[in-house]
Write an enzyme that holds these catalytic residues in place. Sequence first.
Site, PDB file in Angstrom:
ATOM      1  N   ARG A 386      44.667  43.231  42.409  1.00 45.60           N
ATOM      2  CA  ARG A 386      44.034  42.377  43.472  1.00 45.60           C
ATOM      3  C   ARG A 386      44.372  42.877  44.675  1.00 45.60           C
ATOM      4  O   ARG A 386      45.649  43.067  44.969  1.00 45.60           O
ATOM      5  CB  ARG A 386      44.396  40.948  43.249  1.00 45.60           C
ATOM      6  N   GLN A 404      48.545  39.944  33.256  1.00 42.40           N
ATOM      7  CA  GLN A 404      48.227  38.665  33.017  1.00 42.40           C
ATOM      8  C   GLN A 404      48.109  38.129  31.230  1.00 42.40           C
ATOM      9  O   GLN A 404      47.796  39.143  30.631  1.00 42.40           O
ATOM     10  CB  GLN A 404      46.852  38.012  33.312  1.00 42.40           C
ATOM     11  N   HIS A 539      38.644  29.827  29.999  1.00 47.39           N
ATOM     12  CA  HIS A 539      39.825  30.976  30.427  1.00 47.39           C
ATOM     13  C   HIS A 539      41.179  30.347  30.567  1.00 47.39           C
ATOM     14  O   HIS A 539      41.163  29.100  30.735  1.00 47.39           O
ATOM     15  CB  HIS A 539      39.637  31.330  31.888  1.00 47.39           C
TER      16      HIS A 539
END
Length: 666
Positions: A386, A404, A539
């Site tokens: 990011r 993640q 999610h």
Amino acid sequence: MSDLTISIVDGEGVRPTTVEPGTKAWQLFAETPEVVAARIDGELKDLSADLVDGQSVEPVAIDSPDGLDILRHSAAHVMAQAVQELFPAAKLGIGPPITDGFYYDFDVEEPFKPEDLDAIESRMRKIVKEGQKFSRREISDDDAREELSEEPYKLELIGLKSSADGAGIEGAAEGASVEVGDGGLSIYDNLKRDGSLAWKDLCRGPHLPTTKRIPAFKLMRSAAAYWRGDEKNKQLQRIYGTAWPTKEALEEHLHRIEEAQRRDHRRLGTELDLFSFPDEIGSGLPVFHPKGGVIKREMEDYVRRRHIEEGFEYVGTPHVAKEGLFYTSGHLPYYGEGMFPALDLDGQEYRLKAMNCPMHNLIFRSRQRSYRELPLRLFEFGHVYRNEKSGVIHGLTRVRGFAQDDSHSYVTPEQAPDEIRHLLHFVLSLLKDFGLDDFYLELSTRDDTKDKFIGSDEEWAVATQVLSDVATETGLELVPDPGGAAYYGPKISVQARDAIGRSWQMSTIQYDFNMPSADRFNLEYVASDGTRQQPVMIHSAKFGSIERFLGVLVEHYAGAFPPWLAPVQAVGIPVAERHEDYLYTLGQRLKGAGIRFEVDSSDERMQKKIRTAQTQKIPFMLIVGDNDVENDAVSFRYRNGDQENGVPVDEAVTRILEAIASRAQV
């Protein structure tokens, strides 16, 4: 004129009260000095506000969240006044309250030095002691420009407000909404006791009645800051301060800051040789050293096993993908500023992935799915990238590249509530295993005034209600976060408090009805009646990111990890060199049992080796002398300094293994 009837709303309920015309808010609370403002018909007002018939009036105490903001905003004004008295050429930026404090930006010729902050703080004390009155007055845009003609940044704010046709300029600048509210403008004058003007500032307020109501404050530091947070603008000097309702509260805050500095994961990461950020690699891109790698591996092994136990299937996806994939998912239109620029490969544009969900959707779509397969749960350690601004990068807790423990559950709409319950239970049990057991939940919803959200009102309402209902069932505190949702759906965030009471956003659970839609990935399953239906996608990231979670753990434990996570779980310390062979033989046994063990064979004296082990925060020390060798024993020492001599080796091994298995802190 007839008397006014107002309603006082406080801890005793709603109390209708009759007052004379011209009564001001402060007169209702003259006997309660902790009240510093009033909420009148839902709007925060100064205590000097005139009351009107039929109004509802709620006292605002100085130690309430609103009261603290008012205290700190008033302290920011006092600081700005002190700066301009000491540095008359200083031009004013903005000065809002922030978490635990306040700041004010100034355009000055030279950066502030530590001795400048001392002088400013001394002058602030003088202003506070004078008891200057904060006095609000309405003003037109033109009159404000005339009065503040020598303050270019205030003039810019007025211009922004005017160009918005009176709609306010919230969001136009960091903290600007504190300076200029919706509708008309107002200026606050700081008046001396004789009524003469001491200082003034463009501000919507409210403020404390007088400067004397600022009980305790301290200036903390100065730093450079771009005007309105834009790197293209001029760099100003920002002074940070803190203010509290009592001197005791200030001292407690300063102690927490000292403790936070002692626990800073960036410093401990270096001291404990866990990770680093080489300049040659780039900002926000950490590398893990062997000891940090041990902790990272333990985290990964744990969460991989837990996901499998919870019904997830492990998958893997690449680091890059064609740009079109992220247009399909909606990330480039709605999250493009957070992604790295495109890569040109063979004439096609690719992107480093900032999230894993688009690729998981392709796995779901790779073949026909039946309702019998749902919930279908996919999980991976997906490394994402990011494009964070350099100003927000902070150690491991805000990085540009991270892994993640990312999962996606594909369910029928009817299954969604149970799946969210399942995920929330999973998350809370995981956090408890890592020693975090003080939680609250945050429900992030969309902001109907902004266009960064997709989907129908009905879909958002259903998704938000499902998350709210499940979160409420937990019995945990549920805090609203309006506007904080992802563009594709609302979310629950688990906020965990660490050992010194700081809150960290950890795990997230997001309800997504957009990506599976025909306009996006067109995900379908065959229902029991043979029709094709759209699943709901949920999610979930349990750690959030492994890097950030590890940084939080370093600070939570101050580097003294519980034995199961400690890079070195036990160290052997010989009293003399002749005892080393015994320890190496013992080490084979410990390593065979899965214990991470080292022998300190350095030339240092025994006491220095013990201090080194304590500095490295190793849970157990096995000290060996002549008697221990003869008796197949050790002196068993804990990192807190407790020690037992003559402990049989079998018992020592059992103690260590039990401590590891229990995940307890020692």
